[in-house]
Design an enzyme around this catalytic site. Structure first.
Site, PDB file in Angstrom:
ATOM      1  N   ASP A 411      49.133  65.087 -79.603  1.00  0.00           N
ATOM      2  CA  ASP A 411      50.201  65.743 -78.851  1.00  0.00           C
ATOM      3  C   ASP A 411      50.028  65.554 -77.349  1.00  0.00           C
ATOM      4  O   ASP A 411      48.910  65.577 -76.824  1.00  0.00           O
ATOM      5  CB  ASP A 411      50.190  67.234 -79.192  1.00  0.00           C
ATOM      6  CG  ASP A 411      51.266  68.015 -78.474  1.00  0.00           C
ATOM      7  OD1 ASP A 411      52.452  67.754 -78.721  1.00  0.00           O
ATOM      8  OD2 ASP A 411      50.913  68.877 -77.644  1.00  0.00           O
ATOM      9  N   GLU A 464      51.918  60.721 -78.933  1.00  0.00           N
ATOM     10  CA  GLU A 464      53.171  61.195 -78.359  1.00  0.00           C
ATOM     11  C   GLU A 464      53.068  60.925 -76.856  1.00  0.00           C
ATOM     12  O   GLU A 464      52.501  61.712 -76.111  1.00  0.00           O
ATOM     13  CB  GLU A 464      53.383  62.688 -78.613  1.00  0.00           C
ATOM     14  CG  GLU A 464      54.765  63.139 -78.134  1.00  0.00           C
ATOM     15  CD  GLU A 464      54.822  64.608 -77.724  1.00  0.00           C
ATOM     16  OE1 GLU A 464      55.949  65.101 -77.540  1.00  0.00           O
ATOM     17  OE2 GLU A 464      53.775  65.243 -77.557  1.00  0.00           O
TER      18      GLU A 464
END
Length: 741
Positions: A411, A464
């Protein structure tokens, strides 16, 4: 006098004062059984006891004398006490308490642990630090260990010792700030915390950073846990090891476990309840993988797991760690891979967790310009500190080694890479070269990817990452960050922006669909339509689409057709597969009754057929990362908002012709040049009546004619459905003739 000398042999009043003040670095030196004057002195620490005795393994009961008012008790016996299973019997306000003592056991951490931890490469760190049930010299108990270099003292407190920090102080091992103790008789399932005395004398009660389990919020204690799961996925792991995650079709269904489906009384399903239901759904739709939003323990439901307090502990919301193992095992048995979100970019400031762990900025930077994230109100890890890097790398490795996940989606990588990410001009600190790149974070990501790819062949590590940072998915040894795959955020933004335009205006935004092909092969991409696109006022996928109800569904089906034809792996958030009309919320389950509606059911049927065609047609995935697998036929028909291209696979594989008509106007006799002679079978028509469309199509197939078009010597004539996507699969002329068609 001689008796008193025996009881005090080798210790001083000052040491006892340190015990009383809870800042003795080695309580084992004072307490326990020690050979003295031809016999043994036994000492125990019971500050609140009215009477204390030693019950030896041979049956003798020896009353102890209180030799210091702070709570030190002792007795001398002329015999050697070598059996560590003696018990201390104490009475406090009429209540008796019996316990085995930890002070006679050797450290459960050794020089190798300290050396590897000091080097920052103790990859099984969580198996040494934390709480671990074990048997030592025939005595069952739990070993506790933690890193707190700036603490004056550390105790473990829990259910078994009435949460009293005076009862079980840890001893300091070596010079790196590791503390440990083996406590007999502590049962599996016991709750515990660490009580730390800071350099200023403040007492902090912290959950265990290395815990394998924790109690359900609002509780904050860690929980002693020992896995009993027996894995049954050897064949799956062997198959995963033999292939590259970059060279196989990947269609990912993103899931928030707590809101995919709810049980009676609107409760969360457990992992074991969820497994067969989710596996059935995913298998029926044809997705290859499930991606779970973060499953590490977290205190705040609305963070969706992205504010992690348990980097080794699955959340208790859905069961214990073995329930999660059973979930992954079940999906592997159904042929479905499982990816999990992992969050190394930031962590919450909750006082019971990692922040200011030993009274200092231990896991984070002290300077808020480096150690705090303005977007999320969280701390940022100090990636340059070896022990912190080790913590994160061991966490990443544990999710794959201990839970058999097939990949990590990392993330907020962009926030790690840039020191000035989302910060004001004077709100960040340049690197030593004066730049904005976070060199420590880059180094950590290099090590992360090298470690995981080296230890777990076939596992995917997915970034990401939303910027133009170069070579995110190139190997470390050629200068890349080393990720397996990267979310294509540019594609997502451009594509959704295009489809949200009213079709009458799309001719003015034609480039929003074509631009992505300029960089589509610069990285190994995933095309994400994730949870982030259906929250915070953005509307659902269906809600983004313009027009009346029929047109919204037609646009959504066309979007999915475009996505499944476009180079790149696919990711779709739950609920989007049947066109959920409302934004997603973690507070409720998906509305499965919508599948009773033919239009919603049609979207689901389309996704099923797209996945089946995608997985069975090499042209739609085999050359995802190479321009050799893609050729525009018509990229510039902005007047009619029509796009067409061909996808190629390996030599000998069929080609796929993909055509999008992004207007509600039927295009009759639309001629397209094609590279191969023969029959082109209409494998997907998003306007088919079975999906809820108007059934405008091409009677199942078209055949080439010797009419040049689009630079090709032959062409086909198509009837393009309104707001529709066609996928036509090439059938060579020889194959058509053999079939007698």
């Amino acid at each position: 006098m001689k008796q008193r000398a025996r009881l005090w042999d080798g210790i001083t009043d000052r040491e006892v004062d340190h015990l009383a003040q809870r800042d003795h670095a080695d309580p084992h030196r004072v307490l326990g059984a020690h050979p003295v004057d031809g016999g043994t002195v036994l000492r125990a620490w019971r500050p609140r006891a009215d009477a204390v005795a030693v019950s030896l393994a041979d049956g003798r009961l020896l009353p102890m004398e209180r030799i210091h008012d702070a709570g030190l008790w002792a007795v001398w016996t002329e015999s050697a006490v070598t059996d560590r299973r003696y018990r201390i019997e104490s009475v406090f306000e009429g209540v008796s308490w019996s316990s085995l003592e930890p002070w006679n056991f050797l450290p459960t951490l050794g020089p190798v642990d300290e050396y590897l931890f000091g080097e920052g490469r103790h990859w099984n760190l969580h198996q040494r630090l934390g709480a671990h049930p074990r048997e030592v010299d025939g005595v069952p108990g739990v070993s506790f260990a933690v890193w707190a270099p700036n603490a004056r003292a550390v105790s473990v407190i829990g259910d078994w010792n009435l949460w009293d920090p005076a009862t079980h102080p840890l001893r300091r091992i070596g010079g790196l700030g590791l503390w440990e103790i083996f406590v007999p008789d502590v049962p599996t399932g016991a709750r515990y915390k660490f009580d730390l005395v800071t350099s200023s004398g403040e007492s902090l009660r912290k959950s265990d950073p290395y815990a394998s389990f924790a109690e359900l919020r609002p509780g904050q204690a860690s929980v002693v846990f020992a896995s009993r799961h027996v894995w049954r996925d050897d064949a799956w792991i062997a198959s995963r090891t033999s292939r590259s995650a970059q060279s196989a079709p990947m269609s990912i269904y993103e899931v928030h476990a707590g809101s995919w489906r709810r049980g009676e009384d609107d409760r969360w399903l457990t992992w074991r309840e969820l497994a067969p239901l989710l596996a059935d759904h995913v298998a029926s739709l044809g997705f290859t993988h499930v991606e779970l939003m973060p499953v590490g323990e977290h205190p705040f439901d609305a963070s969706w797991g992205y504010q992690v307090t348990g980097y080794f502990a699955p959340t208790a919301r859905y069961g214990d760690p073995d329930d999660l193992r059973a979930f992954v095992d079940h999906l592997h048995g159904r042929g479905i891979g499982v990816i999990v979100d992992w969050v190394p970019a930031h962590f919450p400031k909750d006082t019971f967790a990692l922040g200011r762990f030993d009274g200092t900025a231990l896991f984070e930077h002290l300077d808020p310009r480096q150690g705090e994230h303005p977007d999320w109100g969280t701390f940022v890890f100090n990636y340059g500190r070896r022990e912190v890097r080790n913590f994160l790398l061991a966490s990443a490795r544990a999710w794959i080694a201990d839970f058999h996940f097939d990949g990590l989606r990392v993330d907020a990588v962009a926030s790690m890479l840039y020191l000035d990410y989302s910060r004001t001009q004077d709100g960040w600190v340049p690197n030593p070269h004066g730049g904005r790149e976070n060199l420590d974070a880059v180094s950590l990501l290099h090590e992360l990817n090298a470690l995981l790819h080296g230890d777990f062949p076939g596992v995917a590590v997915i970034a990401e990452e939303s910027t133009a940072w170069p070579a995110v998915t190139r190997p470390v040894y050629v200068g890349g960050l080393g990720f397996t795959l990267k979310w294509n955020m540019g594609w997502m933004h451009d594509t959704l922006r295009y489809f949200q335009h009213d079709p009458v205006h799309r001719r003015h935004h034609h480039h929003e669909l074509t631009f992505g092909l300029l960089y589509a092969f610069s990285e190994h991409f995933v095309l994400p339509l994730s949870h982030d696109e259906v929250v915070h006022g953005k509307g659902s996928m269906l809600g983004k689409m313009p027009g009346d109800r029929w047109q919204r569904f037609a646009n959504l089906r066309a979007l999915y057709g475009w996505m499944w034809c476009h180079p790149g792996r696919k990711l779709l958030f739950m609920g989007s597969e049947f066109g959920a009309p409302a934004e997603w919320s973690e507070e409720r389950g998906l509305d499965w009754s919508l599948l009773d509606d033919p239009m919603h059911r049609g979207v689901s049927a389309l996704l099923t057929d797209l996945n089946q065609l995608y997985r069975s047609t090499g042209a739609l995935w085999r050359l995802d990362d190479s321009g050799e697998g893609f050729r525009w036929i018509e990229a510039d028909d902005q007047a009619q908002s029509v796009f067409s291209f061909v996808r190629y696979g390996a030599a000998g594989e069929v080609a796929a012709l993909c055509v999008l008509n992004a207007t509600p106007v039927v295009r009759e006799n639309y001629r397209l040049g094609v590279p191969r002679e023969g029959r082109w079978r209409e494998a997907i028509n998003t306007d088919s009546a079975i999906y809820g469309g108007s059934d405008v199509g091409n009677s199942g197939a078209v055949e080439t004619v010797e009419v040049a078009s689009h630079g090709q010597p032959r062409s086909v004539t198509l009837r393009l459905p309104p707001l529709g996507m066609l996928v036509l699969i090439h059938e060579p002329l020889s194959q058509v003739m053999r079939a007698g068609r």
